[in-house]
Scaffold this active site. Structure first.
Site, mmCIF file in Angstrom:
data_model
loop_
_atom_site.group_PDB
_atom_site.id
_atom_site.type_symbol
_atom_site.label_atom_id
_atom_site.label_comp_id
_atom_site.label_asym_id
_atom_site.label_seq_id
_atom_site.Cartn_x
_atom_site.Cartn_y
_atom_site.Cartn_z
ATOM 1 C CG HIS A 1 -33.763 56.686 -10.241
ATOM 2 N ND1 HIS A 1 -34.941 57.173 -10.775
ATOM 3 C CD2 HIS A 1 -33.724 57.110 -8.964
ATOM 4 C CE1 HIS A 1 -35.578 57.868 -9.850
ATOM 5 N NE2 HIS A 1 -34.867 57.850 -8.744
ATOM 6 C CB SER A 2 -37.132 54.496 -12.548
ATOM 7 O OG SER A 2 -36.890 55.280 -13.709
ATOM 8 C CD GLU B 1 -37.194 40.960 -16.519
ATOM 9 O OE1 GLU B 1 -37.618 40.831 -17.694
ATOM 10 O OE2 GLU B 1 -36.102 41.489 -16.241
ATOM 11 C CB SER C 1 -43.838 62.059 -8.270
ATOM 12 O OG SER C 1 -44.313 60.787 -8.652
#
Length: 478
Positions: free
Chosen positions: A370-371, A151, A241
């Site tokens: 996923h993101s 959030e 990443s």
């Protein structure tokens, strides 16, 4: 060849491959119990397996390559083979291809059913109250943190976030490890760095918040994307990443532990999508050949970033890939906390004791996107997500088991959730108000003395900022 045809029609006693060293003909013969030693075109096709045949076999030993021993007669009856680099390989006259897959899939180790009851006959590592409650609290903590940080990203307070929703049972992996083990996580391994793990890998709420907000108190000094945690203190190698790059690195780290005679191992995580990367195969092969003590853990959540496993590979999941590289492997229910804990604990013990790698495939499901850059409803059915979110929820399943043992109550649940939420919200508030790292930190911590090219880059950057001060973030000290 009529004689051979007749021989093959006789009752079968034993099969053997016989090749005459003076000709190119090789025959796979089903041996009959007669005492004859027929020969056709200088090639032996049949002989008896009775003890009385031992003399005949000895007489013709020069013509045969003898390797196997018949258990009933103690007569050496051997198939032909070749000593090839890597091991001895036997020959066969049959054209037989290895099947692309087996009819039966590799079973999945499980302890608790969907209602949290132990499956009859299940064998698992006994967990005491302290460990069980600590794992459960960590799972709850992870769930709450994910919701709040997600959030916060939606509010624009941080730039990016990944959740572990639906994969909370991965907490048990951390609980089964040792503080001396070196962890190489993938990008959404918040569970492994969670506060409550019993293995000592324990980031505080403040550390999580400082990393995601990129404050001056972040150990990475704001130079990483959010949720790219790292800690030398916790033997937690910083998340990268690029997918699967940590796997060959883990093989090297594990080999160094072996050279130093450490009672520890490297633990490398990846997802099902990571197995499509070349680094996955390089890492496993390197570890197998060097017999490096590394525990490879693949969380197969079915969808990678947005690609279903049916488009990732045709094999029976990930577990079978280990055997191809000579690595012991196991498939486990990744939503069953007790199964994950037991499997990882057993796997780690074998890795350290035998100094060899092991591959664990955990079948779980990514309930969340996923993101924050992803909308998973665009590529998978909503009802599928809801099914796993409710019927296969790892948190609910483990809570039922803990409560049935009398180790947890509804009152404790309410108190824990309220407390964790306050602590996370406070950590986020403090981080949001904390100063960012200085601009100079972009150029530190790599070289003892910055080389000329970095000095030029810093000079150029500062000149650009002077010309465009209005576009530079005011909260970043120069």
């Amino acid at each position: 060849m009529n004689l051979l045809t007749n021989i093959l029609r006789q009752p079968i006693r034993k099969s053997v491959l016989i090749h005459h060293r003076s000709c190119s003909l090789t025959a796979f013969v089903k041996l009959h119990g007669s005492l004859q030693l027929p020969a056709v075109d200088n090639t032996l096709f049949c002989f008896s397996l009775f003890k009385s045949a031992h003399t005949l076999l000895s007489q013709h030993a020069a013509l045969l390559n003898l390797q196997e021993q018949d258990a009933h007669t103690n007569v050496n009856v051997n198939v032909q083979a070749i000593d090839f680099p890597g091991g001895r390989v036997t020959f066969t006259p049959q054209i037989k291809f290895i099947s692309e897959s087996t009819d039966k899939r590799v079973p999945c180790y499980r302890v608790l059913d969907d209602d949290g009851y132990p499956i009859a006959g299940s064998r698992f590592e006994q967990v005491d109250k302290e460990t069980a409650v600590k794992m459960y609290k960590s799972m709850v903590t992870l769930q709450i943190m994910d919701h709040i940080f997600y959030e916060a990203q939606r509010q624009g307070r941080i730039s990016f976030y990944l959740t572990s929703m639906g994969e909370e049972a991965n907490i048990a992996t951390a609980a089964a490890l040792s503080p001396d083990d070196i962890i190489l996580p993938q990008v959404n391994d918040l569970a492994i760095g969670s506060l409550g793990s019993s293995c000592g890998v324990g980031f505080t709420f403040e550390e999580f918040a400082n990393q995601c907000f990129g404050t001056k108190n972040d150990t990475g000094k704001g130079r990483q994307m959010p949720v790219h945690y790292g800690s030398k203190k916790h033997n937690f190698v910083t998340v990268s990443s690029p997918i699967a790059t940590q796997l060959p690195q883990a093989a090297g780290i594990a080999y160094s532990l072996k050279m130093d005679n450490k009672e520890a191992c490297a633990v490398a995580f990846t997802g099902d999508g990571g197995t499509s990367e070349g680094d996955f195969h390089a890492g496993l092969n390197f570890a197998a050949v060097m017999e490096a003590p590394v525990l490879f853990i693949c969380r197969n959540n079915g969808w990678a970033i947005s690609t279903p496993i049916s488009d990732q590979f045709r094999s029976d999941g990930v577990v079978v890939k280990g055997q191809a590289y000579g690595i012991r492997s196991i498939r486990v229910d990744g939503n069953d906390t007790l199964a994950v804990y037991s499997a990882i604990r057993a796997a780690r013990e074998m890795v350290v004791r035998e100094q060899k790698p092991i591959l664990v495939e955990a079948l779980t499901y990514r309930v969340g996107h996923h993101s924050t850059s992803d909308d998973s409803t665009k590529y998978r059915p909503v009802n599928e997500i809801e099914h796993w979110k409710t019927a296969r929820n790892p948190l609910a399943r483990f809570r039922k088991w803990v409560q049935r043992n009398g180790w947890w109550t509804d009152e404790e649940e309410t108190e824990l959730r309220g407390s964790i939420r306050k602590q996370v919200m406070n950590a986020i508030q403090v981080a949001d108000e904390t100063e960012k790292p200085s601009l100079k930190e972009l150029f530190t911590d790599v070289y003892d003395r910055p080389p000329w090219n970095l000095q030029e880059q810093e000079k150029s950057l500062r000149e650009t900022i002077k010309r465009h001060e209005q576009d530079f973030p005011a909260d970043v000290p120069l």
